[in-house]
Scaffold this motif. Structure first.
Motif, PDB file in Angstrom:
ATOM      1  N   TRP A 187      35.651  32.471  16.952  1.00 55.42           N
ATOM      2  CA  TRP A 187      36.210  32.897  18.143  1.00 55.42           C
ATOM      3  C   TRP A 187      35.658  32.039  19.889  1.00 55.42           C
ATOM      4  N   GLN A 188      37.010  32.556  20.274  1.00 54.35           N
ATOM      5  CA  GLN A 188      36.827  31.927  21.591  1.00 54.35           C
ATOM      6  C   GLN A 188      37.390  32.624  22.105  1.00 54.35           C
ATOM      7  N   GLN A 189      37.243  31.965  24.007  1.00 55.40           N
ATOM      8  CA  GLN A 189      36.737  33.121  24.969  1.00 55.40           C
ATOM      9  C   GLN A 189      37.403  32.241  26.366  1.00 55.40           C
ATOM     10  N   VAL A 190      38.696  33.167  27.028  1.00 51.28           N
ATOM     11  CA  VAL A 190      38.378  32.213  28.140  1.00 51.28           C
ATOM     12  C   VAL A 190      38.554  33.375  29.102  1.00 51.28           C
ATOM     13  N   GLU A 191      38.672  33.361  30.121  1.00 55.16           N
ATOM     14  CA  GLU A 191      37.604  34.799  31.661  1.00 55.16           C
ATOM     15  C   GLU A 191      39.046  34.433  32.631  1.00 55.16           C
ATOM     16  N   VAL A 192      39.364  34.797  33.400  1.00 57.73           N
ATOM     17  CA  VAL A 192      39.879  35.053  34.847  1.00 57.73           C
ATOM     18  C   VAL A 192      39.410  36.296  36.121  1.00 57.73           C
ATOM     19  N   THR A 193      39.618  36.045  36.938  1.00 54.71           N
ATOM     20  CA  THR A 193      39.015  37.028  38.299  1.00 54.71           C
ATOM     21  C   THR A 193      40.420  37.063  38.759  1.00 54.71           C
ATOM     22  N   VAL A 194      40.787  37.967  39.721  1.00 55.51           N
ATOM     23  CA  VAL A 194      41.715  38.960  41.026  1.00 55.51           C
ATOM     24  C   VAL A 194      40.825  39.349  41.250  1.00 55.51           C
ATOM     25  N   PRO A 195      40.995  38.902  42.705  1.00 54.94           N
ATOM     26  CA  PRO A 195      39.515  39.862  44.052  1.00 54.94           C
ATOM     27  C   PRO A 195      41.251  40.918  43.617  1.00 54.94           C
ATOM     28  N   PHE A 196      40.390  42.016  44.004  1.00 54.03           N
ATOM     29  CA  PHE A 196      40.543  43.130  44.613  1.00 54.03           C
ATOM     30  C   PHE A 196      42.121  43.245  45.407  1.00 54.03           C
ATOM     31  N   THR A 197      41.686  43.156  46.281  1.00 51.60           N
ATOM     32  CA  THR A 197      42.129  42.393  47.486  1.00 51.60           C
ATOM     33  C   THR A 197      43.576  42.169  46.932  1.00 51.60           C
ATOM     34  N   GLU A 198      44.159  41.227  46.250  1.00 53.27           N
ATOM     35  CA  GLU A 198      44.879  40.840  45.698  1.00 53.27           C
ATOM     36  C   GLU A 198      46.076  42.196  44.483  1.00 53.27           C
ATOM     37  N   HIS A 239      45.581  44.922  45.496  1.00 51.53           N
ATOM     38  CA  HIS A 239      46.080  46.391  46.159  1.00 51.53           C
ATOM     39  C   HIS A 239      46.826  44.998  47.441  1.00 51.53           C
ATOM     40  N   GLY A 240      47.506  44.172  47.957  1.00 46.94           N
ATOM     41  CA  GLY A 240      48.203  43.744  48.708  1.00 46.94           C
ATOM     42  C   GLY A 240      49.458  44.331  49.094  1.00 46.94           C
ATOM     43  N   GLU A 241      50.422  43.379  49.933  1.00 44.61           N
ATOM     44  CA  GLU A 241      51.187  44.650  50.119  1.00 44.61           C
ATOM     45  C   GLU A 241      52.388  44.625  49.167  1.00 44.61           C
ATOM     46  N   SER A 242      52.595  42.824  48.560  1.00 43.48           N
ATOM     47  CA  SER A 242      53.618  42.490  47.688  1.00 43.48           C
ATOM     48  C   SER A 242      52.702  43.594  46.453  1.00 43.48           C
ATOM     49  N   GLY A 243      51.533  44.438  45.793  1.00 46.50           N
ATOM     50  CA  GLY A 243      51.564  44.964  44.273  1.00 46.50           C
ATOM     51  C   GLY A 243      50.605  44.029  44.128  1.00 46.50           C
ATOM     52  N   PRO A 244      50.321  44.218  42.397  1.00 47.70           N
ATOM     53  CA  PRO A 244      49.408  44.108  41.556  1.00 47.70           C
ATOM     54  C   PRO A 244      50.084  43.066  40.942  1.00 47.70           C
ATOM     55  N   ASP A 245      51.497  42.405  40.998  1.00 51.86           N
ATOM     56  CA  ASP A 245      52.230  41.716  39.898  1.00 51.86           C
ATOM     57  C   ASP A 245      51.826  40.449  39.954  1.00 51.86           C
ATOM     58  N   ARG A 246      52.266  39.762  41.006  1.00 57.83           N
ATOM     59  CA  ARG A 246      52.057  39.181  41.574  1.00 57.83           C
ATOM     60  C   ARG A 246      50.543  37.717  41.066  1.00 57.83           C
ATOM     61  N   GLY A 247      49.844  38.618  41.378  1.00 57.05           N
ATOM     62  CA  GLY A 247      47.893  38.706  40.583  1.00 57.05           C
ATOM     63  C   GLY A 247      48.033  38.902  39.206  1.00 57.05           C
ATOM     64  N   LEU A 248      48.690  39.575  38.526  1.00 56.01           N
ATOM     65  CA  LEU A 248      48.184  39.879  36.991  1.00 56.01           C
ATOM     66  C   LEU A 248      48.986  39.376  36.389  1.00 56.01           C
ATOM     67  N   ILE A 249      50.397  38.305  36.897  1.00 56.26           N
ATOM     68  CA  ILE A 249      50.637  37.395  36.583  1.00 56.26           C
ATOM     69  C   ILE A 249      50.415  35.763  36.256  1.00 56.26           C
ATOM     70  N   ALA A 250      49.805  35.836  37.372  1.00 56.33           N
ATOM     71  CA  ALA A 250      49.190  34.231  37.447  1.00 56.33           C
ATOM     72  C   ALA A 250      47.676  34.255  36.694  1.00 56.33           C
ATOM     73  N   ALA A 251      47.099  35.401  36.549  1.00 56.16           N
ATOM     74  CA  ALA A 251      46.032  35.479  35.425  1.00 56.16           C
ATOM     75  C   ALA A 251      46.158  35.447  34.471  1.00 56.16           C
ATOM     76  N   PHE A 252      46.838  36.717  33.772  1.00 57.67           N
ATOM     77  CA  PHE A 252      48.143  35.963  32.720  1.00 57.67           C
ATOM     78  C   PHE A 252      48.235  34.573  32.614  1.00 57.67           C
ATOM     79  N   GLY A 253      48.413  33.810  32.456  1.00 60.60           N
ATOM     80  CA  GLY A 253      49.367  32.881  33.071  1.00 60.60           C
ATOM     81  C   GLY A 253      47.967  32.087  32.701  1.00 60.60           C
ATOM     82  N   GLU A 254      46.897  32.290  33.649  1.00 61.08           N
ATOM     83  CA  GLU A 254      45.401  31.679  33.542  1.00 61.08           C
ATOM     84  C   GLU A 254      44.947  31.758  31.954  1.00 61.08           C
ATOM     85  N   LEU A 255      45.038  33.012  31.348  1.00 56.20           N
ATOM     86  CA  LEU A 255      44.510  32.927  29.472  1.00 56.20           C
ATOM     87  C   LEU A 255      45.870  32.477  28.813  1.00 56.20           C
TER      88      LEU A 255
END
Length: 121
Positions: free
Chosen positions: A64-75, A77-93
């Motif tokens: 097993w191996q593991q990778v981690e990423v954190t998205v600030p809650f402000t990102e 709950h932002g005006e543009s919604g959660p999509d941009r932050g989650l897309i970037a986070a899964f991209g990092e994974l």
């Protein structure tokens, strides 16, 4: 598979649906590369962000191996919604899994692997 360690009250329906959608795409992209893949999510240590990790294996030995990423809650709950932050986070994974795969390809052979290779010649 997904393991949740966050209070549902911290996530609204938009965040949960965006997370499930992006997680599904992430799992589909990595289905061929990873023999086993587990996504975990929850609050980071300071309760200021959404922490995600992907635990994965490449072979039957289940190393097993593991990778981690954190998205600030402000990102999220932002005006543009959660999509941009989650897309970037899964991209990092994705990038972390790719880096682990490349590192595995160039890792030194173990004694057993060298002996098995010598028997073939």
């Amino acid at each position: 598979m997904t393991a949740m360690t966050i209070r549902p009250s911290m996530l609204d329906d938009d965040i949960l649906s965006a997370f499930e959608r992006e997680k599904g795409l992430f799992m589909a992209r990595n289905r061929v590369r990873c023999g086993h893949l587990l996504v975990r999510f929850g609050p980071d240590r300071g309760d200021t962000g959404f922490s995600m990790s992907a635990a994965f294996t490449f072979d039957e030995a289940r190393n097993w191996q593991q990778v981690e990423v954190t998205v600030p809650f402000t990102e999220l709950h932002g005006e543009s919604g959660p999509d941009r932050g989650l897309i970037a986070a899964f991209g990092e994974l994705d990038d972390g899994i790719s880096a682990a795969r490349i590192a595995r390809l160039f890792a030194p052979l173990s004694v057993a692997q060298r002996m098995a290779g010598a028997r073939r010649h």
